[in-house]
Write a protein that holds these residues in place. Sequence first.
Motif, PDB file in Angstrom:
ATOM      1  N   THR A 142       0.856  -1.181   0.000  1.00  0.00           N
ATOM      2  CA  THR A 142       0.000   0.000   0.000  1.00  0.00           C
ATOM      3  C   THR A 142       0.892   1.231   0.000  1.00  0.00           C
ATOM      4  O   THR A 142       1.817   1.337   0.817  1.00  0.00           O
ATOM      5  N   ILE A 143       0.628   2.163  -0.911  1.00  0.00           N
ATOM      6  CA  ILE A 143       1.492   3.322  -1.049  1.00  0.00           C
ATOM      7  C   ILE A 143       0.679   4.613  -0.971  1.00  0.00           C
ATOM      8  O   ILE A 143      -0.503   4.646  -1.310  1.00  0.00           O
ATOM      9  N   LEU A 144       1.352   5.659  -0.506  1.00  0.00           N
ATOM     10  CA  LEU A 144       0.777   7.000  -0.427  1.00  0.00           C
ATOM     11  C   LEU A 144       1.492   7.862  -1.454  1.00  0.00           C
ATOM     12  O   LEU A 144       2.728   7.931  -1.461  1.00  0.00           O
ATOM     13  N   ILE A 145       0.725   8.521  -2.332  1.00  0.00           N
ATOM     14  CA  ILE A 145       1.310   9.366  -3.381  1.00  0.00           C
ATOM     15  C   ILE A 145       0.891  10.809  -3.150  1.00  0.00           C
ATOM     16  O   ILE A 145      -0.295  11.137  -3.213  1.00  0.00           O
ATOM     17  N   HIS A 146       1.863  11.671  -2.892  1.00  0.00           N
ATOM     18  CA  HIS A 146       1.599  13.099  -2.766  1.00  0.00           C
ATOM     19  C   HIS A 146       1.508  13.721  -4.161  1.00  0.00           C
ATOM     20  O   HIS A 146       2.076  13.203  -5.128  1.00  0.00           O
ATOM     21  N   ALA A 147       0.810  14.852  -4.262  1.00  0.00           N
ATOM     22  CA  ALA A 147       0.640  15.552  -5.551  1.00  0.00           C
ATOM     23  C   ALA A 147       0.165  14.585  -6.628  1.00  0.00           C
ATOM     24  O   ALA A 147       0.667  14.573  -7.753  1.00  0.00           O
ATOM     25  N   ALA A 148      -0.808  13.769  -6.273  1.00  0.00           N
ATOM     26  CA  ALA A 148      -1.207  12.661  -7.138  1.00  0.00           C
ATOM     27  C   ALA A 148      -1.955  13.089  -8.386  1.00  0.00           C
ATOM     28  O   ALA A 148      -2.120  12.291  -9.311  1.00  0.00           O
ATOM     29  N   ALA A 149      -2.422  14.347  -8.445  1.00  0.00           N
ATOM     30  CA  ALA A 149      -3.137  14.812  -9.634  1.00  0.00           C
ATOM     31  C   ALA A 149      -2.206  15.415 -10.677  1.00  0.00           C
ATOM     32  O   ALA A 149      -2.641  15.764 -11.769  1.00  0.00           O
ATOM     33  N   GLY A 150      -0.921  15.544 -10.357  1.00  0.00           N
ATOM     34  CA  GLY A 150       0.049  16.040 -11.325  1.00  0.00           C
ATOM     35  C   GLY A 150       0.443  14.959 -12.314  1.00  0.00           C
ATOM     36  O   GLY A 150       0.033  13.794 -12.198  1.00  0.00           O
ATOM     37  N   SER A 151       1.273  15.332 -13.276  1.00  0.00           N
ATOM     38  CA  SER A 151       1.627  14.376 -14.323  1.00  0.00           C
ATOM     39  C   SER A 151       2.435  13.199 -13.774  1.00  0.00           C
ATOM     40  O   SER A 151       2.190  12.044 -14.126  1.00  0.00           O
ATOM     41  N   SER A 312      -0.287  27.952  -9.584  1.00  0.00           N
ATOM     42  CA  SER A 312      -1.555  28.192  -8.891  1.00  0.00           C
ATOM     43  C   SER A 312      -2.092  26.946  -8.203  1.00  0.00           C
ATOM     44  O   SER A 312      -3.044  27.027  -7.423  1.00  0.00           O
ATOM     45  N   GLN A 313      -1.509  25.786  -8.498  1.00  0.00           N
ATOM     46  CA  GLN A 313      -1.956  24.485  -7.985  1.00  0.00           C
ATOM     47  C   GLN A 313      -3.342  24.100  -8.490  1.00  0.00           C
ATOM     48  O   GLN A 313      -4.010  23.248  -7.910  1.00  0.00           O
ATOM     49  N   GLU A 314      -3.760  24.710  -9.583  1.00  0.00           N
ATOM     50  CA  GLU A 314      -5.054  24.371 -10.177  1.00  0.00           C
ATOM     51  C   GLU A 314      -4.909  23.381 -11.326  1.00  0.00           C
ATOM     52  O   GLU A 314      -5.897  22.804 -11.780  1.00  0.00           O
TER      53      GLU A 314
END
Length: 323
Positions: A142-151, A312-314
């Motif tokens: 099981t892994i945790l991914i930060h900034a997971a919506a980025g490329s 902008s982190q959008e």
Amino acid sequence: MKAVQIDEFGSSEKLKVVDIDIPIPQKDEVLIKVEAAGVMFSDIQMREDDYTNPPKLPAVLGREVVGTAIEVGENVEHIKVGMRVGTFMHTGGYAEYAAAPAMTTFEIPDRASFLQAIVYQSSLPAAYTHYSLAGNVQPGETILIHAAAGSVGTLMTQIAKKHGNTVIALCSSEAKRQYCLTKGADYAINYRETDYVEEVLNITEGKGVDVSLNSVGGPTLETDYKAIRPLGRWVIYGYAGGRAPLSAEAIDGIMHRSQQITIASVYNYRETEKIFDVLQYCQEWLKTEPLESPTTIYALEQAAEAQEFIASQESIGKVVLVP
């Protein structure tokens, strides 16, 4: 040729469209007619002089391109003139032509368009390097991914699901949370609305994740270890949220859990033979996996606007420039 250059470090206003000479490839380089260039957070860090390996000024930013090889250096054998290629490099991508290291340049399979290929040129090697080499993630973990919506985060999720992992994705809005779920994450947490450590512990029944893949740094350096199980692994490969020293409390918490910390940079792996395994994995992906296109496309002249959008982190997914 037309290029986007900085003459001094600073705000996005320092990005200027200029007319400069087409670069001459060195003996180990490939000259590429650029069809698309990726825009990355590290480009912003370079522009702001907040990068561990800053460019020499004046500099054309841009670390990944796709296009057609129009000239190759005398030592280059695996790339031929006329090939459709992709590459990643230190700088030089925000331009109509780019000279790139042959070592990190590979042929794009016919099934992939240029715009599909740019989604993967730098982000897929980065995602796989940190997942496999730095993180040593094993099937079933099981892994945790930060900034997971980025490329990079999106591709880490897809790699992980391909290898049988449970993925907990972290993101900063409801729209991004939904995006992460559509890309295969088993769970997605909006850390602005929820205490992510508490939620991760709820999901894992108090155990914590096996591995956290963290490109954010900043405040998460004081919290992430709490979401990782004893003897777990913590891969820190970026500091989008800023640099911050570990407090005595965090160090004690990590020691109590006997966690392994890896501070990773893709550059170190690119200087070893392991890079060839990474590139082979990426080529096979482009040949066999479903391919996606960029989520946002700007003209080359809009480089400043593209960087501001990412800052902008959008942004979600891949943002690119097209000459």
